[in-house]
Design an enzyme around this catalytic site. Structure first.
Site, short mmCIF file in Angstrom:
data_model
loop_
_atom_site.label_atom_id
_atom_site.label_comp_id
_atom_site.label_asym_id
_atom_site.label_seq_id
_atom_site.Cartn_x
_atom_site.Cartn_y
_atom_site.Cartn_z
N ASP A 192 8.01 -10.29 1.61
CA ASP A 192 9.27 -9.53 1.62
C ASP A 192 10.26 -10.11 2.62
OD1 ASP A 192 8.10 -7.80 -0.16
OD2 ASP A 192 8.07 -6.08 1.21
N ASP A 198 5.24 -2.59 -7.78
CA ASP A 198 4.66 -3.22 -6.60
C ASP A 198 3.14 -3.35 -6.77
OD1 ASP A 198 4.68 -4.38 -4.10
OD2 ASP A 198 5.89 -2.79 -3.19
#
Ligand SMILES: *[C@@H]1O[C@H](CO)[C@@H](O)[C@H](O)[C@H]1NC(C)=O
Ligand SMILES: *[C@@H]1O[C@H](CO)[C@@H](O)[C@H](O)[C@H]1NC(C)=O
Ligand SMILES: *[C@@H]1O[C@H](CO)[C@@H](O)[C@H](O)[C@H]1NC(C)=O
Length: 411
Positions: free
Chosen positions: A217, A156
Site C-alpha cells: 500500500d 482486499d
C-alpha cells in the site's frame, strides 16, 4: 518445446482477458482509504469520519470543482463502512449511525450527480480493519452490491489463505458477472503474494480482474511513493504485457494534496502514474486541497496520456546521472510511428535543478523527420517547438521532481 507451450498459453490467456466492458481506460476517481483510513469516530472527527456525510460532501465537490468533467468519475468507499455483524438475513449492512439512510440511498445520490459508485470488501473472513469479509457469502454479497448499484468493487485479501485466492477471486468474479451489472473488479490478491516475494500470475489475473493491486500500500510520503515506482521499474517486464484496455496494474492511490509530497513530488506522481497507465484514484479532502495541487490533478494533457486509448503501459528505459527516463507509447500514430510521453524524473537530492543533455534517439525515438515537443507541466515555456532525433536538448530536473514531455512525430 517448453518455451513454445508457454507462449501459446499466454496468448490464450490474453485472448480471454476479462470481457465485462468496463475499465477500457484506467479507472479515475476518488477513494477514501489513503487520506481517511478507518476514522470512525464522528464525534471527534465529524468532517473526516467514514460516513454518508463524507461521501455526499465529496460527491458534491467532485462535480462542483470540475473533477468529474476532467474524468474522475468513481467515488469509492474503502474499508470501515460496515456493521460488525451481518443482518438477520445474512446480508452485509452498513454502520447504522454513520450511514443512517443505507447504502442504496447514498448510491442513488452519487448516481444522480453523474458519478459512479464504488465499494470495498475483503475475500477473507474479515476485512483488514476487522469488519465482516465475504468468505462463505460470495453469491449473496455479489447480489447485494449489484442491488445497491455498485459500479466498482475492490476486494482486499486480509484474513484469507494464500492458496485460496485464485479459486476464490475467480468464484466471486463469476457471481459478479451473473448479476448482469457491469462492475469494475479490483483484486488485491497479488499484493499479498508479491509483498512476500512470490510472483503473481498476471496472465490469469487479467482474465478475471479489471485491475489488481500489485504490491504494498502507498503511505503519505515521498519515500513510499518512490519505493513503489522503484518496484514497478524493477518488475516492469513481468507487468507490462498484462496491462491494456479492461485490465490494469495498480500502484495504488494518488497522494496529491495531502501532507507527504512537495509540489514537485506531486507532479512526479502524476507523471509516473500517467506513464504506468495506472488508475488515477485521488484520496484527499477535496474541500481543503491547495489550488496548485488541484491544478496538477486536473491537468488535462496528462490525464489524456494516462487515458490513452492504446492502453500500453510505459517503462523505465534508462537512468542517466541518477535521472530516470520513463517512456510510454501513445496516440497519435503518425506515419506508422507512435507518439511518446517521456518523463525525466530526478532521483537526485543535490540542490539545484540538474541539467542533463540527451537526444531523442537517446530516449528511443527514431522518426526521421523529428518530433513536435510539448512540455506538459509548463506548456508555454521556452522549449523548442520541434526536435530532430539527433539534436541535443537540455532538460533541467528539480530534486525529486519531474519534467514531462509529449513528443509527436512530424509527418
Ligand atoms: C459476463 O461474461 C460474459 C463472458 O465473458 C460477457 O460477455 C458479459 O459481458 C459479462 N457480463 C457482465 C455483466 O460482466
Ligand atoms: C433518500 O434518497 C431520496 C432521493 O435522493 C431522498 O429524497 C431522501 O431524503 C433520502 N432519504 C433520506 C432519509 O435521506
Ligand atoms: C507521412 O504521411 C503523409 C501522408 O499521410 C505523407 O505525405 C508523408 O510524406 C509521410 N512522411 C513520411 C516521413 O513518411
Amino acid at each position: 518445446m517448453f518455451f513454445h507451450l508457454f507462449t501459446v498459453a499466454c496468448l490464450i490467456f490474453y485472448a480471454n482477458a476479462l470481457d465485462n466492458g468496463v475499465a477500457r481506460t484506467p479507472p479515475m476517481g476518488w477513494m477514501s482509504w489513503q487520506r481517511f483510513r478507518c476514522l470512525t469516530d464522528c464525534n471527534l472527527y465529524p468532517d473526516e469520519c467514514i460516513s454518508d456525510r463524507l461521501f455526499r460532501r465529496t460527491a458534491d465537490l467532485m462535480v462542483s470543482e470540475g473533477y468529474l468533467d476532467a474524468g474522475y468519475e468513481y467515488l469509492i468507499i474503502d474499508d470501515c463502512w460496515l456493521e460488525k455483524e451481518r443482518d438477520e438475513n445474512g446480508r452485509l449492512q452498513p454502520d447504522h449511525i454513520r450511514f443512517p439512510y443505507g447504502i442504496k440511498n447514498l448510491s442513488d445520490y452519487i448516481h444522480a450527480k453523474g458519478l459512479k459508485f464504488g465499494m470495498y470488501e475483503d475475500y477473507g473472513t474479515f476485512t483488514c480493519a476487522g469488519y465482516p469479509g465475504i468468505l462463505g457469502h460470495l453469491e449473496v454479497d455479489a447480489n447485494t452490491f449489484a442491488e445497491w448499484g455498485v459500479d466498482y468493487i475492490k476486494i482486499d485479501g486480509c484474513y484469507a489463505n494464500v492458496e485460496d485466492y485464485e479459486a476464490g477471486y475467480t468464484e466471486f468474479g463469476m457471481y459478479l458477472n451473473r448479476t448482469g451489472r457491469p462492475i469494475v473488479y479490483s483484486c488485491s490478491w497479488p499484493a499479498y503474494l508479491e509483498s512476500s516475494g512470490t510472483y503473481a500470475n498476471y496472465a490469469y489475473l487479467s482474465e478475471i480482474c479489471n485491475l489488481w493491486r500489485n504490491w504494498g500500500d502507498i503511505q503519505d510520503s515521498y519515500g513510499s511513493m518512490s519505493k513503489i515506482t522503484d518496484w514497478f521499474g524493477k518488475n516492469q517486464d513481468r507487468l507490462i504485457p498484462y496491462a491494456g484496455p479492461g485490465h490494469w496494474n495498480d500502484p495504488d492511490m494518488l497522494l496529491i494534496g495531502n501532507y507527504g509530497l512537495s509540489l514537485e513530488q506531486s507532479k512526479t506522481q502524476m507523471a509516473l502514474w500517467a506513464i504506468l497507465a495506472a488508475p488515477l484514484l485521488m484520496s484527499v479532502d477535496l474541500g481543503a486541497i491547495g489550488s496548485e495541487e488541484k491544478t496538477i490533478l486536473l491537468n488535462r494533457d496528462i490525464i489524456a496520456i494516462n487515458q490513452d486509448a492504446l492502453g500500453i503501459q510505459g517503462r523505465l528505459i534508462k537512468t542517466v546521472a541518477n535521472i530516470q527516463i520513463w517512456s510510454r507509447p501513445i496516440m497519435p500514430i503518425v506515419n506508422g510511428t507512435h507518439s511518446y510521453a517521456v518523463a525525466y524524473y530526478s532521483k537526485r537530492d543535490d540542490g539545484h535543478p540538474y541539467a542533463i543533455t540527451t537526444t531523442l534517439s537517446d530516449v528511443g525515438l527514431s522518426h526521421q523527420s523529428g518530433y513536435l515537443v510539448t512540455n506538459l507541466f509548463e506548456p508555454v515555456l521556452q522549449e523548442p517547438q520541434s526536435l530532430k532525433i539527433s539534436e541535443d536538448f537540455i532538460v533541467r530536473v528539480k530534486p525529486s521532481g519531474v519534467v514531462f514531455f509529449k513528443f509527436t512525430p512530424i509527418p
